[in-house]
Design a protein around this motif. Structure first.
Motif, PDB file in Angstrom:
ATOM      1  N   MET A   1       2.742   9.067   3.126  1.00 49.63           N
ATOM      2  CA  MET A   1       1.703   8.200   3.384  1.00 49.63           C
ATOM      3  C   MET A   1       1.739   7.416   4.530  1.00 49.63           C
ATOM      4  N   THR A   2       0.558   7.125   4.977  1.00 49.22           N
ATOM      5  CA  THR A   2       0.242   6.498   6.399  1.00 49.22           C
ATOM      6  C   THR A   2      -0.298   4.917   5.923  1.00 49.22           C
ATOM      7  N   ASP A   3       0.173   4.011   6.968  1.00 50.60           N
ATOM      8  CA  ASP A   3      -0.148   2.468   6.739  1.00 50.60           C
ATOM      9  C   ASP A   3      -1.566   2.482   7.314  1.00 50.60           C
ATOM     10  N   VAL A   4      -2.428   1.896   6.693  1.00 50.18           N
ATOM     11  CA  VAL A   4      -3.765   1.697   6.900  1.00 50.18           C
ATOM     12  C   VAL A   4      -3.804   0.331   7.340  1.00 50.18           C
ATOM     13  N   LYS A   5      -4.187   0.162   8.736  1.00 51.43           N
ATOM     14  CA  LYS A   5      -4.081  -1.247   9.447  1.00 51.43           C
ATOM     15  C   LYS A   5      -5.662  -1.618   9.150  1.00 51.43           C
ATOM     16  N   THR A   6      -5.860  -2.792   9.077  1.00 48.89           N
ATOM     17  CA  THR A   6      -7.143  -3.456   8.783  1.00 48.89           C
ATOM     18  C   THR A   6      -7.004  -4.801   9.800  1.00 48.89           C
ATOM     19  N   ARG A   7      -8.316  -5.217   9.976  1.00 50.48           N
ATOM     20  CA  ARG A   7      -8.412  -6.395  10.587  1.00 50.48           C
ATOM     21  C   ARG A   7      -9.280  -7.385   9.908  1.00 50.48           C
TER      22      ARG A   7
END
Length: 118
Positions: A1-7
């Motif tokens: 699972m990859t981390d989703v980066k949000t702003r």
């Protein structure tokens, strides 16, 4: 699972305490049938766009609605793109009073400060 980066999504418009207080005063004194105030950026002035705040008697569902302590404040849907991340303030002194704008999207202003360009 990859981390989703949000702003964080910048606000369409930030209001200072002084702007909120002035909006509350204006809506308290508003004409019968007023549902709020609306900010738009009509084409006007030497730089192309100007800031305009007016009473409205009907809300447009496409406009950005900002709930303030004094009532509803709207940003014209067509103007949001020009205003994202801006701060609206109310300033007054012995000679002049009015809303002022710190707009990070503006690439220039006219000499008198009445209009801007993006």
């Amino acid at each position: 699972m990859t981390d989703v980066k949000t702003r964080a999504i910048p606000a369409a418009l930030n209001l200072t305490e002084a702007a909120n207080a002035r909006i509350e005063k204006l809506l308290g004194d508003a004409p019968e049938g007023t549902v709020g105030l609306k900010l738009s950026t009509p084409q006007r002035g030497c730089s192309g766009l100007a800031y305009s705040v007016e009473y409205i008697s009907e809300a447009d569902p496409m406009d950005e609605k900002i709930e303030t302590p004094g009532g509803d404040f709207y940003v014209d849907a067509a103007s949001v793109l020009y205003l994202i991340g801006s701060t609206m303030d109310w300033q007054e002194d012995d000679f002049v009073a009015g809303f002022t704008f710190d707009n990070p999207n503006a690439t220039g202003t006219c000499g008198c400060g009445e209009s801007f360009t993006v």
